[in-house]
Design an enzyme around this catalytic site. Structure first.
Site, PDB file in Angstrom:
ATOM      1  N   HIS A 492       0.835  -1.210   0.000  1.00  0.00           N
ATOM      2  CA  HIS A 492       0.000   0.000   0.000  1.00  0.00           C
ATOM      3  C   HIS A 492       0.869   1.260   0.000  1.00  0.00           C
ATOM      4  CE1 HIS A 492      -3.619   2.404   1.313  1.00  0.00           C
ATOM      5  NE2 HIS A 492      -2.655   3.170   1.802  1.00  0.00           N
ATOM      6  N   GLU A 493       1.802   1.317   0.951  1.00  0.00           N
ATOM      7  CA  GLU A 493       2.643   2.514   1.060  1.00  0.00           C
ATOM      8  C   GLU A 493       3.543   2.678  -0.157  1.00  0.00           C
ATOM      9  OE1 GLU A 493       1.969   4.742   3.140  1.00  0.00           O
ATOM     10  OE2 GLU A 493       0.698   3.562   4.465  1.00  0.00           O
ATOM     11  N   HIS A 496       1.860   4.622  -2.842  1.00  0.00           N
ATOM     12  CA  HIS A 496       2.005   6.085  -2.693  1.00  0.00           C
ATOM     13  C   HIS A 496       3.367   6.537  -3.228  1.00  0.00           C
ATOM     14  CE1 HIS A 496      -1.635   6.910  -0.529  1.00  0.00           C
ATOM     15  NE2 HIS A 496      -1.316   6.204   0.531  1.00  0.00           N
ATOM     16  N   HIS A 499       3.525   6.708  -6.932  1.00  0.00           N
ATOM     17  CA  HIS A 499       2.766   7.884  -7.385  1.00  0.00           C
ATOM     18  C   HIS A 499       3.667   9.123  -7.303  1.00  0.00           C
ATOM     19  CE1 HIS A 499      -1.404  10.093  -7.124  1.00  0.00           C
ATOM     20  NE2 HIS A 499      -0.793  10.300  -8.271  1.00  0.00           N
TER      21      HIS A 499
END
Length: 709
Positions: A492-493, A496, A499
């Site tokens: 998940h991290e 980020h 991105h």
């Protein structure tokens, strides 16, 4: 306004042994200081250089910023930024309307963000109190300057002249136009268009709101105390004793004793008049500010520029979702009630403190997903190799561990990763602060330390981010082993972080994750779908001792277990989101915040309100996600649609990976979020599409059902 895009902590794998190849035409050759990422994490080697000390002036400084080799350097970095910002303000005011105006504004934003973003991370994560204190002071000082800039009429006029010049505006590219409009939006929500008296009121309200947010946030974590004699003797050991009192610091949601969970719930969530007053003042102040600057409610102001666009769309989304979930949620509650009756026949009524516990019991009983069975297959190094392999196949990106210089990192177990594209070369850096230590916040999140942007000299300012996790420290000689939940959080991290690396916008104001809140979680949640796909997991999950791959049925069981009581879990999130919307909707509120909580809980969630409790006083997301708590659900709906349509058939599809980068990651916040989603899915979306995507995720996989039975 200058900080409108920055200072967001969100709110979060690397491939086979990496080839030591050059990065291809136009790229950067692989550095001799880079090494395979998995090795760097599993070895968890000690850094060769001490963190601080040695001859004066030789430390490079935190993140390679020369001034930050000591806490006093924050003052120097801050003074430099303020000096630079003064010159840029003068330049902006004297420059004729044109694309250069937007570039100057972005430079101004960047000069402040480079200090504020870095300080935002250091003030919560640095082990040295002197550094934390200096960073906190820098944040305050930059904040004061930002308040002045927000109300600088002459500075705003220079931007207004540009926006009013139709000829110049029509000649700008879409990204530059959007960034100009975003800067003006930041000015307007600070009340720049008001007369002097109202403008001062807006500044005062902003300052008061900031203080109330900090006070409320602290209050959400403060434990409650109770006279120990109030509780039965046999459960007192579950709580920390302080003289004649017991300290209750959380909900003890995983405790098998119903009485302990009930006591923790009633004590920890007991109403507190000071915290209640803070919340009421915070909500009223936000509403006053929103109305002062021309919005009906704070929610209308907060949702400008998001995927949802307005509170009406959010209300429709939540109502339709709740409607679709109701029968499934009811079934989930019935299953939990049966389980509670079976384990505790004397008290079978399902209460709010039962939901997390009994849903976990049902998952474990049905699918045998004891984390200790999975951990040996998920060593940190293997997981990092898995991420690297995935990014390499999907995006042509490799992650390399890079040796740090002395003074560059704040703890010896921090690892620095270079993110390298096969033809474009070095894209940026990720600092991995993964392990627990005293005084480190126990949370997983992503910090932007420096945003990417195209500099005046034509070079690209490389983005720098920190990924912060709270992994347990392994025993010497053994790798760090992750539970399935930790592995999913890592993916998940890292979503980020990618991105941030690939949102290579011209302007740092909209770089990477500096985008609408309800879009910002899409890349990270999408990574969870990859983390739960056997084809992906099978590339890296190996037993750290035997090298045996993780059996397919274990991955299937894990994925299916997440669907047990998932409707009730989602209904709980809908309840929180509805509550958030009501609190930030029309004021004055018709009832007290606690009465609204009771009414909404019974209507939307379905489990009874417990008298004398005030859960909303522990709802820390009201600070960072005010009027936007729905974002997580909406982002999940988009991620689900992207996964099913683009990656479910082949999670390693390079053409889809490139489309994902081009349509969704590359723009940061420089394009309307809904346009990015439509570009990826190649269709327009209705509220029903979002709802259907979430509900269809709850359906069990037939093959796994048959296999298990």
């Amino acid at each position: 306004a200058m900080l409108g895009g920055c200072r967001r902590a969100l709110p979060a794998a690397l491939g086979r042994a990496l080839r030591g190849r050059a990065a291809g035409q136009g790229g950067r050759a692989v550095s001799t200081s880079w090494c395979p990422v998995g090795t760097a994490f599993d070895a968890k080697q000690q850094q060769q250089q001490p963190l601080r000390g040695g001859a004066a002036g030789r430390d490079t400084g935190l993140f390679g910023v020369p001034e930050l080799s000591c806490p006093e350097g924050f003052q120097e970095a801050q003074n430099k930024a303020l000096q630079e910002s003064e010159q840029l303000v003068q330049k902006a005011c004297s420059t004729p309307p044109g694309p250069e105006t937007v570039m100057i504004f972005d430079q101004l934003s960047d000069s402040l963000c480079r200090v504020a973003d870095l300080a935002d991370f250091v003030k919560v994560a640095h082990p040295d109190f002197a550094f934390r204190e200096a960073a906190e002071e820098a944040c305050r000082n930059i904040g004061t300057v930002v308040e002045k800039l927000n109300t600088d009429v002459e500075l705003c006029q220079s931007l207004r002249r540009l926006l009013a010049d139709e000829t110049v505006m029509s000649s700008l590219d879409p990204e530059t136009r959007r960034v100009a409009e975003l800067f003006m939006f930041d000015f307007e929500i600070s009340g720049i268009h008001l007369d002097e008296e109202k403008r001062k009121k807006a500044v005062d309200l902003n300052v008061r709101i900031l203080d109330l947010c900090n006070e409320f946030l602290i209050g959400t974590h403060i434990p409650n105390k109770i006279d120990k004699h109030v509780l039965p003797e046999h459960i007192r050991y579950n709580f920390t004793a302080e003289g004649n009192y017991l300290r209750v610091a959380g909900l003890h949601a995983d405790c098998p004793d119903d009485l302990v969970r009930e006591a923790a719930y009633k004590i920890f969530l007991h109403s507190n008049s000071q915290q209640l007053a803070r919340l009421e003042e915070l909500l009223a102040s936000r509403n006053s500010l929103a109305q002062l600057v021309g919005y009906d409610t704070f929610a209308h102001r907060a949702l400008q520029g998001t995927m949802a666009k307005n509170p009406e769309t959010v209300r429709q989304f939540l109502e339709k979702l709740s409607e679709q979930l109701s029968k499934r949620t009811q079934k989930d509650f019935e299953m939990m009630t049966k389980m509670k009756t079976k384990l505790n026949p004397h008290n079978s009524m399902l209460m709010p403190w039962d939901h997390p516990y009994y849903s976990g019991v049902l998952r474990a009983e049905r699918y045998n997903i004891d984390p200790s069975l999975y951990c040996p297959f998920f060593s940190l190094g293997a997981c990092m190799e898995g991420l690297n392999s995935l990014f390499s196949q999907l995006l042509g990106i490799s992650l390399y561990a890079e040796q740090t210089k002395r003074g560059e990192i704040w703890s010896e177990d921090v690892r620095k990763l270079a993110v390298v594209h096969e033809t474009e070369g070095l894209l940026g850096y990720i600092y991995c602060d993964f392990f627990q230590r005293p005084d480190k916040p126990h949370q997983d999140c992503h910090f932007t330390v420096r945003g990417g942007r195209l500099k005046e000299n034509g070079e690209y300012q490389l983005p720098v981010v920190v990924l912060m996790l709270s992994l347990p420290n392994s025993a010497r000689g053994t790798p760090t082993l992750l539970s399935p939940g930790m592995m999913e959080n890592l993916f998940h991290e890292m979503g980020h972080a990618m991105h941030s690396m690939l949102g290579r916008t011209r302007y740092q104001h909209v770089t990477g994750t500096r985008c609408a809140t309800d879009f910002a979680e899409v890349p990270s949640i999408l990574m969870e779908y990859f983390a739960n796909d056997y084809r992906v997991v099978n590339q890296f999950a190996r037993h750290y001792k035997t090298g045996q791959p993780l059996p397919k049925n274990m991955v299937s069981r894990l994925c299916e277990s997440k669907k047990v009581c998932a409707a009730a879990d989602m209904q709980l999130q809908v309840f929180y989101a509805v509550l958030d919307q009501i609190y930030h909707g029309k004021h004055p509120l018709k009832k007290s915040t606690t009465e609204i909580l009771k009414e909404t809980q019974e209507k939307v969630y379905g489990l009874p309100y417990v008298p004398n409790t005030a859960w909303q006083l522990r709802f820390s997301h009201l600070v960072g996600y005010g009027a936007k708590y729905y974002s997580y659900l909406m982002s999940r709906a988009v991620a689900s649609m992207v996964w099913k349509q683009c990656f479910a058939q082949n999670p390693f599809d390079r053409a889809m990976g490139e489309r994902y980068r081009r349509e969704m990651l590359a723009h940061g916040g420089g394009k309307e979020p809904m346009l990015m989603v439509q570009g990826m899915l190649q269709k327009s979306l209705s509220v029903e599409d979002f709802v259907d995507a979430l509900v269809s995720d709850l359906d069990h996989d037939f093959e796994t059902f048959i296999m298990d039975s």
